[in-house]
Design an enzyme around this catalytic site. Sequence first.
Site, PDB file in Angstrom:
ATOM      1  N   HIS A 193       0.550  -1.221  -0.041  1.00  0.00           N
ATOM      2  CA  HIS A 193       0.071  -0.048  -0.119  1.00  0.00           C
ATOM      3  C   HIS A 193       0.725   1.315  -0.017  1.00  0.00           C
ATOM      4  CE1 HIS A 193      -3.256  -2.954   0.915  1.00  0.00           C
ATOM      5  NE2 HIS A 193      -4.276  -2.008   0.979  1.00  0.00           N
ATOM      6  N   HIS A 235       2.163  -4.154   9.061  1.00  0.00           N
ATOM      7  CA  HIS A 235       3.448  -3.921   8.745  1.00  0.00           C
ATOM      8  C   HIS A 235       4.232  -3.158   9.656  1.00  0.00           C
ATOM      9  CE1 HIS A 235       2.703  -4.803   4.375  1.00  0.00           C
ATOM     10  NE2 HIS A 235       1.554  -4.170   4.539  1.00  0.00           N
TER      11      HIS A 235
END
Length: 271
Positions: A193, A235
Amino acid sequence: MPASQPRSRARDRNNVLNRAEFLSLNQPLKGNQESRSSSRKQSSQAGAAGAQNTNPKERRQSQQLPEEDCMQLNPSFKGIAFNSLLAIDICMSKRLGVCANRASSWGGARSMINLLGITGHGIPWIAGTLICLVKSSTLAGQEVLMNLLLALLLDIMIVAGLQKLAKRKGPYDITPGLLDYLTMDTYAFPAGHASRVAMLSKFFLNHLVLAIPLRILLVLWALCVGFSRVMIGRHHITDVLSGFVFGYLQFRLVELIWMSSNTCQMLISIW
């Protein structure tokens, strides 16, 4: 006198205190000493003869210990620094994972953070680019949209390849969603992303005429989407930062292989 000597010897032989089983272990028998010394000499002579017969290379290899048997007592400064930074990254990422699950401190905002992350997903952007490409009637618009589609496809392939090589897990055991499996975004490093929104924001800033407020909102949107992946525990911080870097590099790659208007028209006619 000669007759007394054999008697004294016989007396010594019959004396139990002079027998071998009563001797000290620190003072072995002379016969044993001689036999041991002779066996040591024979073994040393045999070893010397074998060492002379062997090659010098074989002797050097036998003296070297295998690498796994050696212990590094003095690790390098780079190793210590890298492990320290890695530990700090994991600790900070876990603390910032405030929406990792429903029981987290910001667990109620998890659905909103997930919705923000969807705005940076590859599948909606590819679908939207294809729809705009079909409805576009200008050559300039079709050129920009075709190169945007190329950039999105390159981003998915590059990030998927890097994640397969690194195979780094996230700070929390979060199961990837259906859209993540479709774009092969199943590992943590680099953040897909983050790379996508960095590439898209740079692409729009360069190829679209936008007012200053819209340009600021575009940069803020990219930053929010990137760090929203840390908030949901998907993440690490370094994954997101490296994703921003890879996104910029992907934009530079697309600029280098930019397709001209004639190439885009040819591809559209084939499609």
